[in-house]
Design an enzyme around this catalytic site. Sequence first.
Site, mmCIF file in Angstrom:
data_model
loop_
_atom_site.group_PDB
_atom_site.id
_atom_site.type_symbol
_atom_site.label_atom_id
_atom_site.label_comp_id
_atom_site.label_asym_id
_atom_site.label_seq_id
_atom_site.Cartn_x
_atom_site.Cartn_y
_atom_site.Cartn_z
ATOM 1 N N ASP A 3 -8.000 -7.474 1.032
ATOM 2 C CA ASP A 3 -6.769 -7.669 2.252
ATOM 3 C C ASP A 3 -7.747 -7.161 3.329
ATOM 4 O O ASP A 3 -8.343 -6.297 3.314
ATOM 5 C CB ASP A 3 -5.815 -6.721 2.058
ATOM 6 N N GLY B 128 -0.995 6.317 1.700
ATOM 7 C CA GLY B 128 -1.976 7.353 1.827
ATOM 8 C C GLY B 128 -2.950 6.987 2.961
ATOM 9 O O GLY B 128 -3.370 8.181 3.627
ATOM 10 N N PHE B 129 -3.535 5.928 2.983
ATOM 11 C CA PHE B 129 -4.240 5.369 4.098
ATOM 12 C C PHE B 129 -3.743 5.574 5.439
ATOM 13 O O PHE B 129 -4.280 6.058 6.362
ATOM 14 C CB PHE B 129 -4.796 4.025 3.890
ATOM 15 N N ASP C 5 0.767 -1.163 0.060
ATOM 16 C CA ASP C 5 -0.098 0.025 -0.003
ATOM 17 C C ASP C 5 0.861 1.303 -0.006
ATOM 18 O O ASP C 5 2.080 1.361 0.401
ATOM 19 C CB ASP C 5 -1.016 -0.061 1.118
ATOM 20 N N GLN D 245 -11.629 6.641 -5.676
ATOM 21 C CA GLN D 245 -12.146 7.098 -4.370
ATOM 22 C C GLN D 245 -13.680 7.809 -4.595
ATOM 23 O O GLN D 245 -14.171 7.490 -5.806
ATOM 24 C CB GLN D 245 -11.317 8.398 -3.722
ATOM 25 N N ASP E 265 -3.198 8.304 -2.825
ATOM 26 C CA ASP E 265 -4.632 8.615 -2.848
ATOM 27 C C ASP E 265 -4.814 9.521 -1.619
ATOM 28 O O ASP E 265 -4.302 9.639 -0.646
ATOM 29 C CB ASP E 265 -5.337 7.549 -2.979
HETATM 30 N N1 PRF Z 1 -6.624 3.734 0.315
HETATM 31 C C1 PRF Z 1 -5.407 3.155 0.660
HETATM 32 N N2 PRF Z 1 -5.244 2.239 1.560
HETATM 33 C C2 PRF Z 1 -6.476 1.674 1.850
HETATM 34 C C3 PRF Z 1 -7.616 2.195 1.830
HETATM 35 C C4 PRF Z 1 -7.710 3.429 0.759
HETATM 36 O O1 PRF Z 1 -8.777 3.951 0.343
HETATM 37 C C5 PRF Z 1 -8.487 1.436 2.590
HETATM 38 C C6 PRF Z 1 -10.113 1.991 2.639
HETATM 39 N N3 PRF Z 1 -10.706 0.708 3.039
HETATM 40 C C7 PRF Z 1 -7.849 0.571 3.298
HETATM 41 N N4 PRF Z 1 -6.606 0.606 2.581
HETATM 42 N N5 PRF Z 1 -4.312 3.660 0.085
#
Ligand code: PRF
Length: 373
Positions: A270, A92-93, A89, A192, A143
Site C-alpha cells: 500500500d 501505531g504508525f 492499519d 519490526q 506495533d
Molecule cells: N507499521 C504500521 N503501519 C505502517 C508502517 C509500520 O511499520 C509503515 C512503515 N513503512 C507504513 N505503515 N502499523
Amino acid sequence: MEFKIDATSQGARACTIKTAHSTILTPVFMPVGTQGTVKALDANDMLELGAKIILGNTYHLYLRPGSKLIKKFGGLHGFSKFPNSFLTDSGGFQAFSLSDNSKPDENGIMFKSHIDGSKHYFTPQSVLDTQYDLGSDIMMILDDLVALPNTKERIQKSIERTTKWAKEAIEYHMSQKEKGIGVNQNIFAIIQGGTDKEFRKMSAEQLCALSDYDGFAIGGLSVGEPNQDMYDTVEWTTQFMPKNKPRYLMGVGTPEDLIENIERGVDMFDCVMPTRNARNGTLFTSFGRLNIKKAEFKEDENPIDSECECYTCKNFSRAYLNHLYRAGEITYFRLGSIHNIHYYLNLMKQARTAILNDNWVEFKKEFYAKRSK
Ligand code: PRF
C-alpha cells in the site's frame, strides 16, 4: 481467509486471497483510503478501477467520525458503500508519524490528536475493538515503530514491545472470536527491527511462531533508509516468514520498489504515492513519470500514456489536464488519481501474468528498459 499460491517465478509469487468480501489476486496494490475514501474518488470509481481491496486507517477513523458511528452504518463497507475488502492499519504508525508527541510505554501508545490536540491512549486490545467496529477484512496489530537511523537499544525495545503486544493481540482476538466478535475478520502481525539482520530475524521468528495470525507484514521500512537497504532487509526477512500465508510490505512504494519487492517474495503493498503524486501533478506512465504542470503539455493532444486504458487516458488530452491543473479545478484531482491508481493496479496485473507464465526475468527487464528510453 483462504490463501493459495497459484504460481511462482524466481522469488515472485502469484497468490489468491479470499476474504468475506472479495477475492484478491496477488501481487496486489491496495490504494490508500485513510478516512474511508480514496482521496478525490468514491466507491463506484474504485469498483470501475477494479480494486478488490483498499486501506483505511484506524487512527483517523477513531478520531473522526469515531468507530461507533461507522459501526451504526454497517462498518466501513456500509458507510462508504465499497463492497470489496478493507484492510485497516492499527494506528501505531500514524500515532508515530502524525502526532507531535506520541509516547509508547510497555502497554500502549499515548498520543495527541493531530486534529484538536486531545490526548488518547491506544493498546493492543483497544485498536482491535476499534477495528471490530470498522468491520475491516484484515486488521493490523499495534506495533512500536522507530525512526531510522536509531540506537540498537531503541530498536531492540521496539521488537520486544511489538512481540509482547502481538501476543496480547492474538490472545484477545481468539477470545473475542469465541464470543462471536470479529469472526470474519483476519489479523496480521507486523515485523519490526530496522535494517539490522539479527533484529529482523528475531522479530520475524518471534511473530511467525504465533500461528493463529492470518498473515504477516514487514513494517518499519521506507522510513528514511536508502532503497537498497530496504530491498536487502525484505530479502533477508521473507526467508523467516511462512510460505503459506500472505506477506505485506507496509507503506511501499514507487513502481520500482514494488517490482523489486515482488521479486523478493512480497504479496501485498500500500502507499499514498499514486494518489498524492496525482494531486501534485506527477503522473505515472509505462515510460516513467510525467509532470502535467509543464508548459510543454499546454497544447498536447495526446493522452497521458498512449498505452493506458484508463478512463482519463481514453477520454482526455494532456492539454486539458494541464489546463485543469493550472486552473486549480477539482476535476483534475479525480482524473489524475484515476490514472495513477489504474497504473499501479495494471502494473500488478502485468506482474501477476508474468509470474503465471514464469516470465519474471523478461518482464522485469522490459519494465526497466521502457523507463530508460
Ligand atoms: N507499521 C504500521 N503501519 C505502517 C508502517 C509500520 O511499520 C509503515 C512503515 N513503512 C507504513 N505503515 N502499523
